[in-house]
Design a protein around this motif. Structure first.
Motif, PDB file in Angstrom:
ATOM      1  N   GLY A 216     -19.251  32.704   8.323  1.00  0.00           N
ATOM      2  CA  GLY A 216     -19.933  31.793   9.234  1.00  0.00           C
ATOM      3  C   GLY A 216     -18.961  31.024  10.107  1.00  0.00           C
ATOM      4  O   GLY A 216     -19.195  30.837  11.313  1.00  0.00           O
ATOM      5  N   LEU A 217     -17.851  30.580   9.528  1.00  0.00           N
ATOM      6  CA  LEU A 217     -16.837  29.851  10.294  1.00  0.00           C
ATOM      7  C   LEU A 217     -16.254  30.751  11.381  1.00  0.00           C
ATOM      8  O   LEU A 217     -16.086  30.328  12.528  1.00  0.00           O
ATOM      9  N   ALA A 218     -15.961  32.006  11.012  1.00  0.00           N
ATOM     10  CA  ALA A 218     -15.407  32.954  11.983  1.00  0.00           C
ATOM     11  C   ALA A 218     -16.425  33.273  13.077  1.00  0.00           C
ATOM     12  O   ALA A 218     -16.070  33.396  14.258  1.00  0.00           O
ATOM     13  N   LEU A 219     -17.700  33.382  12.700  1.00  0.00           N
ATOM     14  CA  LEU A 219     -18.747  33.669  13.676  1.00  0.00           C
ATOM     15  C   LEU A 219     -18.889  32.522  14.682  1.00  0.00           C
ATOM     16  O   LEU A 219     -19.039  32.751  15.890  1.00  0.00           O
ATOM     17  N   ALA A 220     -18.834  31.283  14.178  1.00  0.00           N
ATOM     18  CA  ALA A 220     -18.945  30.122  15.061  1.00  0.00           C
ATOM     19  C   ALA A 220     -17.773  30.084  16.045  1.00  0.00           C
ATOM     20  O   ALA A 220     -17.954  29.822  17.240  1.00  0.00           O
ATOM     21  N   PHE A 221     -16.577  30.361  15.556  1.00  0.00           N
ATOM     22  CA  PHE A 221     -15.403  30.370  16.434  1.00  0.00           C
ATOM     23  C   PHE A 221     -15.514  31.497  17.455  1.00  0.00           C
ATOM     24  O   PHE A 221     -15.166  31.325  18.630  1.00  0.00           O
ATOM     25  N   ALA A 222     -16.016  32.643  17.012  1.00  0.00           N
ATOM     26  CA  ALA A 222     -16.197  33.768  17.934  1.00  0.00           C
ATOM     27  C   ALA A 222     -17.171  33.401  19.051  1.00  0.00           C
ATOM     28  O   ALA A 222     -17.008  33.822  20.203  1.00  0.00           O
ATOM     29  N   GLY A 223     -18.186  32.587  18.721  1.00  0.00           N
ATOM     30  CA  GLY A 223     -19.114  32.134  19.737  1.00  0.00           C
ATOM     31  C   GLY A 223     -18.436  31.287  20.797  1.00  0.00           C
ATOM     32  O   GLY A 223     -18.708  31.421  21.996  1.00  0.00           O
ATOM     33  N   VAL A 224     -17.512  30.414  20.364  1.00  0.00           N
ATOM     34  CA  VAL A 224     -16.763  29.590  21.315  1.00  0.00           C
ATOM     35  C   VAL A 224     -15.894  30.474  22.208  1.00  0.00           C
ATOM     36  O   VAL A 224     -15.835  30.296  23.434  1.00  0.00           O
TER      37      VAL A 224
ATOM     38  N   LEU B  22     -23.316  32.483  27.488  1.00  0.00           N
ATOM     39  CA  LEU B  22     -23.515  31.145  26.930  1.00  0.00           C
ATOM     40  C   LEU B  22     -24.659  31.139  25.927  1.00  0.00           C
ATOM     41  O   LEU B  22     -24.556  30.535  24.857  1.00  0.00           O
ATOM     42  N   VAL B  23     -25.745  31.820  26.246  1.00  0.00           N
ATOM     43  CA  VAL B  23     -26.885  31.887  25.330  1.00  0.00           C
ATOM     44  C   VAL B  23     -26.477  32.564  24.016  1.00  0.00           C
ATOM     45  O   VAL B  23     -26.788  32.087  22.923  1.00  0.00           O
ATOM     46  N   LEU B  24     -25.758  33.694  24.126  1.00  0.00           N
ATOM     47  CA  LEU B  24     -25.304  34.400  22.920  1.00  0.00           C
ATOM     48  C   LEU B  24     -24.315  33.550  22.131  1.00  0.00           C
ATOM     49  O   LEU B  24     -24.329  33.541  20.891  1.00  0.00           O
ATOM     50  N   ALA B  25     -23.459  32.830  22.858  1.00  0.00           N
ATOM     51  CA  ALA B  25     -22.479  31.979  22.185  1.00  0.00           C
ATOM     52  C   ALA B  25     -23.163  30.865  21.408  1.00  0.00           C
ATOM     53  O   ALA B  25     -22.800  30.571  20.260  1.00  0.00           O
ATOM     54  N   LEU B  26     -24.178  30.240  22.018  1.00  0.00           N
ATOM     55  CA  LEU B  26     -24.928  29.189  21.323  1.00  0.00           C
ATOM     56  C   LEU B  26     -25.586  29.729  20.059  1.00  0.00           C
ATOM     57  O   LEU B  26     -25.565  29.079  19.009  1.00  0.00           O
ATOM     58  N   ALA B  27     -26.148  30.931  20.151  1.00  0.00           N
ATOM     59  CA  ALA B  27     -26.790  31.546  18.983  1.00  0.00           C
ATOM     60  C   ALA B  27     -25.760  31.830  17.895  1.00  0.00           C
ATOM     61  O   ALA B  27     -26.010  31.585  16.709  1.00  0.00           O
TER      62      ALA B  27
ATOM     63  N   CYS C 142     -21.468  15.534  18.474  1.00  0.00           N
ATOM     64  CA  CYS C 142     -20.986  16.704  19.214  1.00  0.00           C
ATOM     65  C   CYS C 142     -21.590  16.756  20.615  1.00  0.00           C
ATOM     66  O   CYS C 142     -20.919  17.149  21.576  1.00  0.00           O
ATOM     67  N   ALA C 143     -22.860  16.346  20.738  1.00  0.00           N
ATOM     68  CA  ALA C 143     -23.497  16.325  22.053  1.00  0.00           C
ATOM     69  C   ALA C 143     -22.779  15.345  22.968  1.00  0.00           C
ATOM     70  O   ALA C 143     -22.494  15.661  24.139  1.00  0.00           O
TER      71      ALA C 143
ATOM     72  N   PHE D  92     -17.702  23.026  16.460  1.00  0.00           N
ATOM     73  CA  PHE D  92     -17.809  24.160  17.376  1.00  0.00           C
ATOM     74  C   PHE D  92     -18.933  23.949  18.401  1.00  0.00           C
ATOM     75  O   PHE D  92     -18.960  24.613  19.440  1.00  0.00           O
ATOM     76  N   LEU D  93     -19.861  23.036  18.100  1.00  0.00           N
ATOM     77  CA  LEU D  93     -20.940  22.757  19.046  1.00  0.00           C
ATOM     78  C   LEU D  93     -20.443  22.008  20.279  1.00  0.00           C
ATOM     79  O   LEU D  93     -21.037  22.113  21.356  1.00  0.00           O
ATOM     80  N   THR D  94     -19.357  21.242  20.126  1.00  0.00           N
ATOM     81  CA  THR D  94     -18.909  20.364  21.206  1.00  0.00           C
ATOM     82  C   THR D  94     -18.610  21.112  22.506  1.00  0.00           C
ATOM     83  O   THR D  94     -19.137  20.745  23.566  1.00  0.00           O
ATOM     84  N   PRO D  95     -17.751  22.151  22.492  1.00  0.00           N
ATOM     85  CA  PRO D  95     -17.477  22.834  23.763  1.00  0.00           C
ATOM     86  C   PRO D  95     -18.705  23.514  24.356  1.00  0.00           C
ATOM     87  O   PRO D  95     -18.829  23.620  25.581  1.00  0.00           O
ATOM     88  N   LEU D  96     -19.635  23.946  23.502  1.00  0.00           N
ATOM     89  CA  LEU D  96     -20.841  24.572  24.028  1.00  0.00           C
ATOM     90  C   LEU D  96     -21.772  23.533  24.653  1.00  0.00           C
ATOM     91  O   LEU D  96     -22.426  23.788  25.655  1.00  0.00           O
TER      92      LEU D  96
END
Length: 300
Positions: A132-140, A278-283, A20-21, A256-260
């Motif tokens: 968790g899946l929805a939370l990760a997408f919400a972060g993106v 961005l910080v909140l999204a990563l969290a 992902c990195a 979901f890590l890729t775009p971040l």
């Protein structure tokens, strides 16, 4: 029989984060190269080079690519879906922004989570994993929300193509898990996908009127070399190996890590601003991935 695990161990997690990195860095490479090398022509060079590297790898390790093992129908299906995904991405980028496309593209894990358990019950997610899946997408979505503005008809066209790319990505994963590719080598699974794309991309490039050339800057060739050797070959080969040995629904959550990562590399390499969003999204993404992959506590 395939040695398939029901959870992600430290090795799988390390490989996923590394993939992902690089995919995040690859977005920066494409962004800084596409002004010099047309996108589908760039994809053609990448995939052709990756096919050659994979062939060399298989020759050196004695991995057969052309034996009759019943994988051809599933392989051609996965290859067509993979090629379709890339086509939608590159054409979609001509109509919408990269940030908007990214959000729609990463609906892919939901496609896998909804459809795959209907065929492979062991891939079913529980209630908190869905959260968790929805939370990760919400972060993106949060990370890219600043660039969302009023939509034009052209942008909506691009968004639709991006959504189609996300669906095709998810369907490619499902095809790999539900056909004979599930027991094929990672090398052969990857070969079908990059070989079909290498055959289709030049045709589409010509149809779109892209100008072909091999006279590019040193940076452009360095960028394409990295995208080929690490992106289209090494990281995709690792991804196919992971799909063969670990749950696809849990693996997909890591994407979901890729775009971040792309945004982080933008801050580090392109001097873009680091925002609270961005910080909140990563969290949010990190917490969501942990929730998806948390093993259930055993009852006494």
């Amino acid at each position: 029989m395939t040695d398939r695990k029901d959870h992600l161990d430290s090795r799988a997690t390390t490989i996923l984060v590394a993939c992902c990195a690089f995919w995040g860095l690859q977005q920066i490479l494409i962004k800084t190269t596409v002004t010099e090398v047309p996108p589908l022509w760039q994809a053609s060079i990448r995939m052709t080079g990756a096919v050659f590297l994979l062939w060399l790898w298989c020759r050196s390790r004695g991995v057969p690519l052309f034996e009759r093992d019943g994988t051809l129908p599933g392989g051609l299906l996965a290859g067509a879906l993979f090629a379709g995904e890339f086509t939608c991405i590159y054409i979609g980028l001509q109509h919408t922004s990269a940030s908007r496309l990214t959000v729609f593209l990463y609906t892919s894990p939901f496609v896998v989570a909804v459809l795959l358990p209907r065929v492979v019950p062991s891939e079913r997610l529980r209630g908190m994993q869905w959260v968790g899946l929805a939370l990760a997408f919400a972060g993106v979505v949060l990370a890219f929300s600043e660039s969302f503005g009023h939509s034009t008809s052209s942008q909506l066209h691009g968004d639709a193509l991006a959504l189609a790319a996300g669906v095709l990505w998810g369907l490619t994963t499902i095809a790999i898990r539900t056909t004979k590719l599930a027991t094929a080598s990672a090398e052969k699974t990857l070969f079908y996908q990059i070989a079909v794309t290498a055959a289709v991309s030049p045709v589409l490039s010509l149809l779109l009127g892209e100008r072909w050339s091999f006279s590019y800057s040193t940076y452009a060739w360095f960028s394409i070399a990295l995208q080929t050797a690490i992106g289209a070959f090494a990281s995709y080969l690792a991804w196919m190996w992971l799909l063969r040995h670990y749950p696809a629904t849990r693996i997909s959550s890591f994407t979901f890590l890729t775009p971040l990562f792309a945004l982080v590399f933008g801050v580090v390499l392109l001097s873009e601003s680091l925002t609270l969003q961005l910080v909140l999204a990563l969290a949010g993404v990190a917490l969501g991935i942990v929730m998806v992959n948390r093993r259930p506590t055993s009852k006494p």
